[in-house]
Design an enzyme around this catalytic site. Structure first.
Site, short mmCIF file in Angstrom:
data_model
loop_
_atom_site.label_atom_id
_atom_site.label_comp_id
_atom_site.label_asym_id
_atom_site.label_seq_id
_atom_site.Cartn_x
_atom_site.Cartn_y
_atom_site.Cartn_z
CG HIS A 59 -61.60 49.85 1.39
ND1 HIS A 59 -62.44 50.63 0.63
CD2 HIS A 59 -61.54 48.65 0.76
CE1 HIS A 59 -62.89 49.92 -0.40
NE2 HIS A 59 -62.34 48.71 -0.35
CG HIS A 61 -59.03 45.00 -0.59
ND1 HIS A 61 -59.77 44.46 0.43
CD2 HIS A 61 -59.88 45.77 -1.31
CE1 HIS A 61 -61.02 44.88 0.34
NE2 HIS A 61 -61.12 45.69 -0.72
CE1 TYR A 147 -52.55 57.15 -6.32
CE2 TYR A 147 -54.95 57.08 -6.43
CZ TYR A 147 -53.76 57.79 -6.50
OH TYR A 147 -53.78 59.14 -6.74
#
Length: 176
Positions: A59, A61, A147
């Site tokens: 996932h 954000h 990342y």
């Protein structure tokens, strides 16, 4: 097709959580260059500012600010997801509902968004984003996750690399 109730305000800043359909997969970091290309492709056609972002295995954000005359973040997410999916090697399991709609089955169909209300709300979501790899046990320190825009914040002198990012991110975003 479902019509989701979304707050669409031109020029607004939003926090997003976007998930893979299979949360056990690690496509996002395994194919980080494809994700970057998908975002670049989309930003060239429909500009937006990435204020903060973290990509985890399953996932991501992000906080985006849209142009003053544009509120169409759903279009941008659709383009990112589509570009990434079309360029990802095939082979994932697809449920019949995905096959019937000619969908790859890479992403969850929905995503979570939150209209950022003020500077305090913005700062708390930035902390949440940067803390997320630690929260999920991927690294012991925020600085160790590659990342993340945390490194940009450090490079710009906004944060220090030794930032502890107290676990004050709890309660923000989609609980995962």
């Amino acid at each position: 097709m479902t019509n989701y109730r979304r707050i669409l305000i031109p020029g607004a800043t939003y926090f997003f959580t976007v998930n893979l359909a299979n949360r056990r997969k690690t496509f996002l970091i395994d194919h980080i260059d494809l994700l970057r290309d998908a975002i670049r492709y989309t930003r060239q056609r429909h500009p937006f500012l990435i204020d903060a972002m973290v990509v985890l295995p399953d996932h991501l954000h992000a906080i985006w600010t849209l142009p003053p005359d544009d509120a169409d973040f759903p279009l941008r997410w659709r383009l990112i997801k589509t570009w990434f999916s079309r360029n990802l090697p095939r082979g994932e399991h697809r449920r019949s509902s995905r096959v019937d709609k000619s969908e790859r089955g890479i992403w969850q169909r929905r995503y979570w968004e939150h209209l950022v209300r003020d500077e305090t709300d913005f700062a708390r979501h930035v902390d949440y984003i940067h803390w997320n790899p630690v929260k999920h046990g991927l690294v012991a320190r925020v600085v160790d996750w590659p990342y993340s825009t945390f490194h940009r914040f450090v490079g710009n002198g906004v944060l220090t690399k030794n930032l502890a990012c107290a676990e004050n991110g709890a309660g923000f975003g989609e609980h995962d």
